[in-house]
Scaffold this active site. Structure first.
Site, PDB file in Angstrom:
ATOM      1  N   GLY A 230       0.623  -0.948  -0.477  1.00 25.10           N
ATOM      2  CA  GLY A 230      -0.102   0.101   0.026  1.00 25.10           C
ATOM      3  C   GLY A 230       1.095   1.465  -0.334  1.00 25.10           C
ATOM      4  O   GLY A 230       2.076   1.085  -0.098  1.00 25.10           O
ATOM      5  N   SER A 231      -0.329   2.223   0.524  1.00 20.44           N
ATOM      6  CA  SER A 231       1.072   3.752   0.383  1.00 20.44           C
ATOM      7  C   SER A 231       1.850   3.280   2.177  1.00 20.44           C
ATOM      8  O   SER A 231       2.178   2.810   2.723  1.00 20.44           O
ATOM      9  CB  SER A 231       0.108   4.470   0.320  1.00 20.44           C
ATOM     10  OG  SER A 231      -0.171   4.189   2.213  1.00 20.44           O
ATOM     11  N   GLU A 250       5.356  -3.240   1.162  1.00 17.30           N
ATOM     12  CA  GLU A 250       5.870  -3.212  -1.178  1.00 17.30           C
ATOM     13  C   GLU A 250       5.239  -1.514  -0.995  1.00 17.30           C
ATOM     14  O   GLU A 250       3.012  -1.602  -1.406  1.00 17.30           O
ATOM     15  CB  GLU A 250       5.108  -4.204  -1.921  1.00 17.30           C
ATOM     16  CG  GLU A 250       5.768  -5.165  -1.420  1.00 17.30           C
ATOM     17  CD  GLU A 250       6.591  -5.949  -2.772  1.00 17.30           C
ATOM     18  OE1 GLU A 250       7.451  -4.380  -3.298  1.00 17.30           O
ATOM     19  OE2 GLU A 250       7.276  -6.865  -3.122  1.00 17.30           O
ATOM     20  N   LEU A 251       5.210  -0.719  -1.157  1.00 16.32           N
ATOM     21  CA  LEU A 251       4.801   0.707  -1.538  1.00 16.32           C
ATOM     22  C   LEU A 251       5.601   1.185  -2.476  1.00 16.32           C
ATOM     23  O   LEU A 251       5.277   0.357  -3.871  1.00 16.32           O
ATOM     24  CB  LEU A 251       5.775   1.599  -0.343  1.00 16.32           C
ATOM     25  CG  LEU A 251       6.290   0.857   1.173  1.00 16.32           C
ATOM     26  CD1 LEU A 251       6.758   1.606   2.610  1.00 16.32           C
ATOM     27  CD2 LEU A 251       4.466   0.354   1.360  1.00 16.32           C
ATOM     28  N   CYS A 284       1.061   0.515  -8.874  1.00 18.39           N
ATOM     29  CA  CYS A 284       2.265   1.340  -8.389  1.00 18.39           C
ATOM     30  C   CYS A 284       3.540   1.253  -8.963  1.00 18.39           C
ATOM     31  O   CYS A 284       4.872   2.100  -9.223  1.00 18.39           O
ATOM     32  CB  CYS A 284       2.622   0.138  -6.936  1.00 18.39           C
ATOM     33  SG  CYS A 284       2.874  -1.670  -7.579  1.00 18.39           S
ATOM     34  N   GLU A 378       3.883  10.670  -5.983  1.00 20.18           N
ATOM     35  CA  GLU A 378       2.917   9.162  -6.497  1.00 20.18           C
ATOM     36  C   GLU A 378       1.967   9.759  -7.127  1.00 20.18           C
ATOM     37  O   GLU A 378       1.169   9.917  -5.908  1.00 20.18           O
ATOM     38  CB  GLU A 378       3.533   8.093  -5.768  1.00 20.18           C
ATOM     39  CG  GLU A 378       2.448   6.811  -6.310  1.00 20.18           C
ATOM     40  CD  GLU A 378       2.744   5.950  -5.907  1.00 20.18           C
ATOM     41  OE1 GLU A 378       2.081   6.217  -4.626  1.00 20.18           O
ATOM     42  OE2 GLU A 378       2.748   4.800  -6.455  1.00 20.18           O
TER      43      GLU A 378
HETATM   44  P1  NAP Z   1      -3.483   2.670   1.316  1.00 18.14           P
HETATM   45  O1  NAP Z   1      -4.520   3.808   1.437  1.00 18.14           O
HETATM   46  O2  NAP Z   1      -2.348   2.722   1.924  1.00 18.14           O
HETATM   47  O3  NAP Z   1      -3.986   1.455   2.291  1.00 18.14           O
HETATM   48  C1  NAP Z   1      -3.310  -0.558   2.132  1.00 18.14           C
HETATM   49  C2  NAP Z   1      -3.661  -0.962   3.111  1.00 18.14           C
HETATM   50  O4  NAP Z   1      -4.117  -0.404   4.115  1.00 18.14           O
HETATM   51  C3  NAP Z   1      -5.337  -1.042   2.749  1.00 18.14           C
HETATM   52  O5  NAP Z   1      -6.012  -2.553   3.274  1.00 18.14           O
HETATM   53  C4  NAP Z   1      -6.060   0.014   4.009  1.00 18.14           C
HETATM   54  O6  NAP Z   1      -7.097  -0.480   4.819  1.00 18.14           O
HETATM   55  C5  NAP Z   1      -4.783  -0.260   4.960  1.00 18.14           C
HETATM   56  N1  NAP Z   1      -4.736   0.474   6.083  1.00 18.14           N
HETATM   57  C6  NAP Z   1      -4.920   2.123   5.861  1.00 18.14           C
HETATM   58  N2  NAP Z   1      -4.158   2.495   7.202  1.00 18.14           N
HETATM   59  C7  NAP Z   1      -4.413   1.861   8.710  1.00 18.14           C
HETATM   60  C8  NAP Z   1      -3.919   1.556   9.403  1.00 18.14           C
HETATM   61  N3  NAP Z   1      -3.417   2.942  10.317  1.00 18.14           N
HETATM   62  N4  NAP Z   1      -3.643   0.151   9.686  1.00 18.14           N
HETATM   63  C9  NAP Z   1      -3.834  -1.064   9.001  1.00 18.14           C
HETATM   64  N5  NAP Z   1      -3.963  -0.677   7.591  1.00 18.14           N
HETATM   65  C10 NAP Z   1      -4.228   0.234   7.730  1.00 18.14           C
HETATM   66  O7  NAP Z   1      -2.658   1.737  -0.097  1.00 18.14           O
HETATM   67  P2  NAP Z   1      -4.306   2.404  -1.559  1.00 18.14           P
HETATM   68  O8  NAP Z   1      -4.112   3.549  -1.705  1.00 18.14           O
HETATM   69  O9  NAP Z   1      -5.031   1.089  -1.111  1.00 18.14           O
HETATM   70  O10 NAP Z   1      -3.238   1.491  -2.508  1.00 18.14           O
HETATM   71  C11 NAP Z   1      -2.403   2.887  -3.446  1.00 18.14           C
HETATM   72  C12 NAP Z   1      -0.778   2.595  -2.995  1.00 18.14           C
HETATM   73  O11 NAP Z   1      -0.653   0.627  -2.888  1.00 18.14           O
HETATM   74  C13 NAP Z   1       0.353   3.648  -3.548  1.00 18.14           C
HETATM   75  O12 NAP Z   1       0.924   4.530  -2.789  1.00 18.14           O
HETATM   76  C14 NAP Z   1       0.295   2.104  -4.323  1.00 18.14           C
HETATM   77  O13 NAP Z   1       1.789   2.529  -5.204  1.00 18.14           O
HETATM   78  C15 NAP Z   1       0.923   1.081  -3.037  1.00 18.14           C
HETATM   79  N6  NAP Z   1       1.317  -0.491  -3.950  1.00 18.14           N
HETATM   80  C16 NAP Z   1       2.281  -0.547  -3.715  1.00 18.14           C
HETATM   81  C17 NAP Z   1       2.772  -1.890  -4.416  1.00 18.14           C
HETATM   82  C18 NAP Z   1       3.745  -2.643  -4.334  1.00 18.14           C
HETATM   83  O14 NAP Z   1       3.741  -4.200  -4.377  1.00 18.14           O
HETATM   84  N7  NAP Z   1       4.531  -1.705  -4.339  1.00 18.14           N
HETATM   85  C19 NAP Z   1       1.872  -2.536  -5.350  1.00 18.14           C
HETATM   86  C20 NAP Z   1       0.224  -1.717  -5.305  1.00 18.14           C
HETATM   87  C21 NAP Z   1       0.469  -0.912  -5.048  1.00 18.14           C
HETATM   88  P3  NAP Z   1      -8.098   0.595   4.443  1.00 18.14           P
HETATM   89  O15 NAP Z   1      -8.523   0.664   2.837  1.00 18.14           O
HETATM   90  O16 NAP Z   1      -9.337  -0.189   5.153  1.00 18.14           O
HETATM   91  O17 NAP Z   1      -7.794   1.757   4.862  1.00 18.14           O
END
Ligand code: NAP
Length: 475
Positions: A230-231, A250-251, A284, A378
């Protein structure tokens, strides 16, 4: 009408459980209700960890784990279209891309099955020192323990597969928390695992408030490894809060691609146009920053812009759609604000930069200063920048000018330039004459700098998911 309107319990200890309250899943395109998922809280998270810990007391032999993984791949094949439509409905991903994601998940499971059967330690050459003479020693690879996995919305099936399949291959039970916007694909995958014969407790899936569930997963000492995609904003904080756990991240990225004067310009433009806007840039490793040698800059734009303008916007469930919505209104507004910042900062919008029927038009920005958000943060939306350069040294410097380091690419006809880029681009992966968005599931995939601290792909993930245990036998 979306194809899948459903109500689903969460998965706890082999049972589908309703909790009395629901999380709504809505189409990012139409806002219509796609499904409801039982909403879990801290109590369910603790029960999930209990179940996972109990399950691991009776290890599953490697051949059984491999057979389950193979059956999940087959299940994905049988229910391919249903799975792809679920992804399209809840994530707003165009169907063609959702079908590709489903095929990739099949390959992730197939490769994890191979890893389950190969998992082994190694012999230690004990007579290498006098102290070891006459002794025999080897390592066992033992599962690290209960795994908590947190996944993002953008590949709601295959990024979940990249957590679940290697964990089962390694012999670890999992508590999964998928993104709240896209829990249905994860629950469908969980159903396929249960149908494939996974015994109770080995997989538990929670949906609900991320901070509440995250707190339990971070704080409970029985969770030995937390794997997060995630982020960076969320990921690095989770790692700080769990110093005694293994935390794999993985960010994000602000993906650069270099096109030099020796490149096949038409090929580069074709691949970069496709990979800057696929799933509305919400990958990502979506192409975001394109650096083009000045002598071919105009020629490159002449190839790129018509391709971008030909992309069809629309309903992700429509077979003709190339680019659908971004995940929600907040994301759309943020991306528009970044485009406006670029405009105000003197950049030129070559195409796009506005909404069409509520969807962001694919946007190409020129003359963007390096400190603008579109140049160094990003975007995670259908936006890319194009910038001319005069030397490879300059291009590599620009590409590296970000806190991210996931993947980067170069298009060139020069072997020397390709090798130099491979050595000097500070990224986890470098593609040559291929978009930096390229990923196949057997690859070691992951970032450096702010982009993460691990490598995924079943063969690499099982290393993280197991410990080496030394066995010494006196002769
Ligand atoms: P995100 O907002 O960080 O959310 C990812 C996950 O984290 C979701 O399940 C979210 O749950 C959870 N989360 C949020 N706050 C949390 C907390 N305080 N404690 C525990 N879990 C928490 O990211 P996103 O918007 O879904 O995805 C986009 C990001 O992912 C981008 O930065 C992208 O580049 C990155 N990404 C990286 C890869 C890689 O392999 N490197 C692949 C794909 C995406 P909720 O949905 O319930 O808030």
């Amino acid at each position: 009408m979306a194809a899948t309107v459903e109500e689903r319990g969460i998965l706890l200890d082999g049972a589908w459980v309703e909790t009395g309250s629901w999380l709504e899943v809505r189409s990012p395109y139409s806002g219509e209700l796609v499904g409801r998922v039982a909403r879990a809280g801290a109590g369910e998270a603790r029960r999930a960890i209990d179940a996972a810990e109990r399950a691991m007391r009776e290890p599953l032999p490697a051949h059984k784990r491999a057979e389950i993984l193979v059956r999940v791949a087959a299940g994905l094949g049988r229910r391919h279209e249903e799975v792809a439509r679920t992804i399209a409905a809840e994530a707003g991903k165009p169907l063609a891309a959702a079908r590709i994601e489903t095929r990739r998940a099949m390959s992730t499971y197939t490769m994890a099955a191979v890893e389950a059967r190969k998992l082994a330690g190694e012999m230690v050459p004990m007579d290498a020192s006098q102290a070891g003479e006459g002794k025999l020693a080897f390592t066992l690879r033992v599962p690290v323990g209960v795994v908590a996995a947190i996944t993002p919305f953008n590949f709601p099936l295959n990024l979940v597969a990249h957590k679940l399949a290697p964990a089962l291959a390694a012999g670890c039970a999992v508590v999964l928390k998928p993104a709240s916007q896209t829990p249905l694909s994860a629950l469908l995958l969980a159903e396929l695992e249960i149908d494939a014969g996974l015994p109770p407790g080995w997989l538990n899936v929670l949906a609900g408030p991320s901070a509440e569930l995250g707190d339990v997963l971070v704080e409970d000492p029985r969770v030995r490894l937390l794997t997060f995609t995630g982020s960076g904003e969320v990921g690095w904080k989770l790692r700080e809060r769990a110093p005694r756990k293994r935390v794999t991240l993985e960010l994000g990225n602000a993906t650069p691609a270099i096109v030099d004067a020796q490149a096949d310009v038409a090929l580069a433009a074709e691949l970069l146009a496709a990979n800057a806007f696929s799933f509305a840039g919400q990958s990502c490793i979506s192409v975001q920053r394109i650096y083009v040698e000045r002598s071919i800059y105009e020629e490159f734009l002449a190839h790129l812009l018509p391709r971008v303008e030909a992309l069809r916007l629309g309903d992700p469930l429509d077979e003709e759609t190339d680019v659908g919505p971004v995940i929600d209104a907040a994301a759309r507004e943020r991306i528009m604000a970044w485009i406006d910042e670029a405009r105000a900062g003197g950049a030129e919008i070559l195409t796009g930069g506005e909404l069409e029927d509520g969807l962001l038009r694919p946007t190409v920005i020129a003359n963007a200063a390096p400190d603008l958000k579109v140049s160094c943060e990003e975007v995670f939306g259908p936006v890319c920048t194009v910038t001319p350069f005069d030397s490879l040294t300059e291009a590599i410097g620009l590409a590296n000018g970000t806190r991210y380091g996931l993947q980067a690419g170069i298009f060139t006809g020069s072997l020397a330039a390709a090798l130099r880029a491979a050595r000097e681009l500070e990224f986890g992966g470098v593609t040559v004459n291929e978009a930096p968005t390229f990923r196949a599931d057997q690859m070691p995939y992951g970032g450096v700098k702010d982009s993460g601290n691990t490598r995924e792909g079943p063969a690499y993930a099982v290393r993280e998911l197991t410990e080496e245990r030394l066995v010494v036998i006196a002769g």
